[in-house]
Design a protein around this motif. Structure first.
Motif, PDB file in Angstrom:
ATOM      1  N   ALA A  26      99.540 -16.335  88.644  1.00  0.00           N
ATOM      2  CA  ALA A  26      99.146 -17.482  87.844  1.00  0.00           C
ATOM      3  C   ALA A  26     100.163 -18.616  87.865  1.00  0.00           C
ATOM      4  O   ALA A  26      99.790 -19.765  87.778  1.00  0.00           O
ATOM      5  N   ASP A  27     101.448 -18.330  87.978  1.00  0.00           N
ATOM      6  CA  ASP A  27     102.467 -19.372  87.926  1.00  0.00           C
ATOM      7  C   ASP A  27     103.132 -19.643  89.265  1.00  0.00           C
ATOM      8  O   ASP A  27     104.076 -20.413  89.322  1.00  0.00           O
ATOM      9  N   GLN A  28     102.674 -19.040  90.339  1.00  0.00           N
ATOM     10  CA  GLN A  28     103.277 -19.273  91.641  1.00  0.00           C
ATOM     11  C   GLN A  28     102.636 -20.480  92.309  1.00  0.00           C
ATOM     12  O   GLN A  28     101.442 -20.716  92.150  1.00  0.00           O
ATOM     13  N   PRO A  29     103.424 -21.245  93.074  1.00  0.00           N
ATOM     14  CA  PRO A  29     102.835 -22.364  93.804  1.00  0.00           C
ATOM     15  C   PRO A  29     101.824 -21.868  94.828  1.00  0.00           C
ATOM     16  O   PRO A  29     101.893 -20.738  95.302  1.00  0.00           O
ATOM     17  N   PHE A  30     100.869 -22.729  95.155  1.00  0.00           N
ATOM     18  CA  PHE A  30      99.912 -22.390  96.202  1.00  0.00           C
ATOM     19  C   PHE A  30     100.657 -22.240  97.515  1.00  0.00           C
ATOM     20  O   PHE A  30     101.668 -22.896  97.754  1.00  0.00           O
ATOM     21  N   LYS A  31     100.144 -21.371  98.411  1.00  0.00           N
ATOM     22  CA  LYS A  31     100.759 -21.188  99.727  1.00  0.00           C
ATOM     23  C   LYS A  31     100.602 -22.436 100.572  1.00  0.00           C
ATOM     24  O   LYS A  31     101.493 -22.814 101.319  1.00  0.00           O
ATOM     25  N   ASN A  32      99.432 -23.070 100.462  1.00  0.00           N
ATOM     26  CA  ASN A  32      99.158 -24.292 101.214  1.00  0.00           C
ATOM     27  C   ASN A  32      98.023 -25.040 100.519  1.00  0.00           C
ATOM     28  O   ASN A  32      97.430 -24.543  99.564  1.00  0.00           O
ATOM     29  N   TYR A  41      91.657 -27.177  93.227  1.00  0.00           N
ATOM     30  CA  TYR A  41      92.793 -28.015  92.864  1.00  0.00           C
ATOM     31  C   TYR A  41      93.038 -29.090  93.923  1.00  0.00           C
ATOM     32  O   TYR A  41      93.011 -28.809  95.120  1.00  0.00           O
ATOM     33  N   ALA A  42      93.295 -30.304  93.468  1.00  0.00           N
ATOM     34  CA  ALA A  42      93.713 -31.411  94.324  1.00  0.00           C
ATOM     35  C   ALA A  42      94.579 -32.325  93.465  1.00  0.00           C
ATOM     36  O   ALA A  42      94.524 -32.278  92.238  1.00  0.00           O
ATOM     37  N   ASN A  43      95.381 -33.153  94.095  1.00  0.00           N
ATOM     38  CA  ASN A  43      96.262 -34.082  93.378  1.00  0.00           C
ATOM     39  C   ASN A  43      97.072 -33.355  92.312  1.00  0.00           C
ATOM     40  O   ASN A  43      97.030 -33.672  91.133  1.00  0.00           O
ATOM     41  N   ILE A  44      97.824 -32.361  92.750  1.00  0.00           N
ATOM     42  CA  ILE A  44      98.601 -31.510  91.850  1.00  0.00           C
ATOM     43  C   ILE A  44      99.909 -32.216  91.501  1.00  0.00           C
ATOM     44  O   ILE A  44     100.736 -32.461  92.374  1.00  0.00           O
ATOM     45  N   PRO A  45     100.124 -32.556  90.220  1.00  0.00           N
ATOM     46  CA  PRO A  45     101.353 -33.259  89.844  1.00  0.00           C
ATOM     47  C   PRO A  45     102.578 -32.351  89.935  1.00  0.00           C
ATOM     48  O   PRO A  45     102.479 -31.131  89.885  1.00  0.00           O
ATOM     49  N   ARG A  50     101.601 -24.718  89.583  1.00  0.00           N
ATOM     50  CA  ARG A  50     101.185 -24.311  90.920  1.00  0.00           C
ATOM     51  C   ARG A  50     101.650 -25.301  91.995  1.00  0.00           C
ATOM     52  O   ARG A  50     101.336 -25.144  93.164  1.00  0.00           O
ATOM     53  N   TYR A  51     102.394 -26.351  91.601  1.00  0.00           N
ATOM     54  CA  TYR A  51     102.924 -27.333  92.543  1.00  0.00           C
ATOM     55  C   TYR A  51     104.106 -26.750  93.320  1.00  0.00           C
ATOM     56  O   TYR A  51     104.882 -25.966  92.795  1.00  0.00           O
ATOM     57  N   GLY A  52     104.225 -27.130  94.568  1.00  0.00           N
ATOM     58  CA  GLY A  52     105.377 -26.762  95.381  1.00  0.00           C
ATOM     59  C   GLY A  52     105.710 -27.934  96.298  1.00  0.00           C
ATOM     60  O   GLY A  52     104.817 -28.673  96.730  1.00  0.00           O
ATOM     61  N   ASP A  58     104.018 -36.349 101.703  1.00  0.00           N
ATOM     62  CA  ASP A  58     104.491 -37.731 101.643  1.00  0.00           C
ATOM     63  C   ASP A  58     105.528 -37.955 100.542  1.00  0.00           C
ATOM     64  O   ASP A  58     105.981 -39.072 100.327  1.00  0.00           O
ATOM     65  N   LYS A  59     105.919 -36.876  99.852  1.00  0.00           N
ATOM     66  CA  LYS A  59     106.998 -36.886  98.842  1.00  0.00           C
ATOM     67  C   LYS A  59     106.771 -37.917  97.730  1.00  0.00           C
ATOM     68  O   LYS A  59     107.702 -38.555  97.262  1.00  0.00           O
ATOM     69  N   ASP A  60     105.510 -38.046  97.281  1.00  0.00           N
ATOM     70  CA  ASP A  60     105.205 -38.995  96.208  1.00  0.00           C
ATOM     71  C   ASP A  60     105.056 -38.314  94.845  1.00  0.00           C
ATOM     72  O   ASP A  60     104.716 -38.951  93.866  1.00  0.00           O
ATOM     73  N   GLY A  61     105.316 -37.000  94.792  1.00  0.00           N
ATOM     74  CA  GLY A  61     105.223 -36.274  93.538  1.00  0.00           C
ATOM     75  C   GLY A  61     103.836 -35.723  93.254  1.00  0.00           C
ATOM     76  O   GLY A  61     103.599 -35.131  92.208  1.00  0.00           O
ATOM     77  N   ILE A  62     102.905 -35.910  94.171  1.00  0.00           N
ATOM     78  CA  ILE A  62     101.540 -35.397  94.033  1.00  0.00           C
ATOM     79  C   ILE A  62     101.246 -34.518  95.240  1.00  0.00           C
ATOM     80  O   ILE A  62     101.258 -34.989  96.374  1.00  0.00           O
TER      81      ILE A  62
END
Length: 143
Positions: A26-32, A41-45, A50-52, A58-62
């Motif tokens: 539940a708390d691990q980032p997605f693999k890809n 999930y999309a546009n993960i802040p 689950r963000y990694g 593009d290193k924009d935080g999303i």
């Protein structure tokens, strides 16, 4: 320890092992991003559990900010996942662009990557219960 206590311990252990992967994932980032998109999930802040960094090319935080055309966001009622508002708006725009296409795919089942773990845990519990029944019947016959 009596055989009945051993069998009970095995059954409880099987239940604990069945629940462990669901809780741990539940708390691990997605693999890809493919995994993220498949779970809605999309546009993960950046502050999402689950963000990694590997999801944010593009290193924009999303993370995973370019969902495919057939992306379907998860709703609050489905498996407890809430979609980011910006991703939901983008998915709705994409859905309206493809409204004239012929849908021939099957309905979604609601399965996730944890489904096999849950099924394996259920099978282990059934097997442990069958073992308890067989053991008790054998013990009664022997007495």
């Amino acid at each position: 320890m009596t055989p009945l206590h051993k069998a009970t311990a095995v059954a409880i252990s099987a239940l604990a092992l069945a629940a462990l992967p669901t809780v741990a994932m539940a708390d691990q980032p997605f693999k890809n991003c493919t995994e993220a998109y498949s779970q809605g999930y999309a546009n993960i802040p950046k502050d999402h559990p689950r963000y990694g960094p590997h999801l944010d090319r593009d290193k924009d935080g999303i993370g995973c900010d370019k969902p495919p055309a057939d992306f379907t966001p998860a709703t609050e009622g489905e498996s407890g996942q809430a979609e980011a508002e910006s991703g939901q708006a983008e998915a709705e725009k994409t859905a309206s662009d493809t409204s004239g296409t012929d849908e021939t795919s099957l309905a979604e089942t609601g399965g996730t990557s944890t489904t096999p773990w849950i099924a394996a845990g259920g099978a282990a519990v059934v097997l442990a219960g069958g073992g308890l029944v067989a053991f008790n019947r054998k013990r009664r016959v022997s007495s």
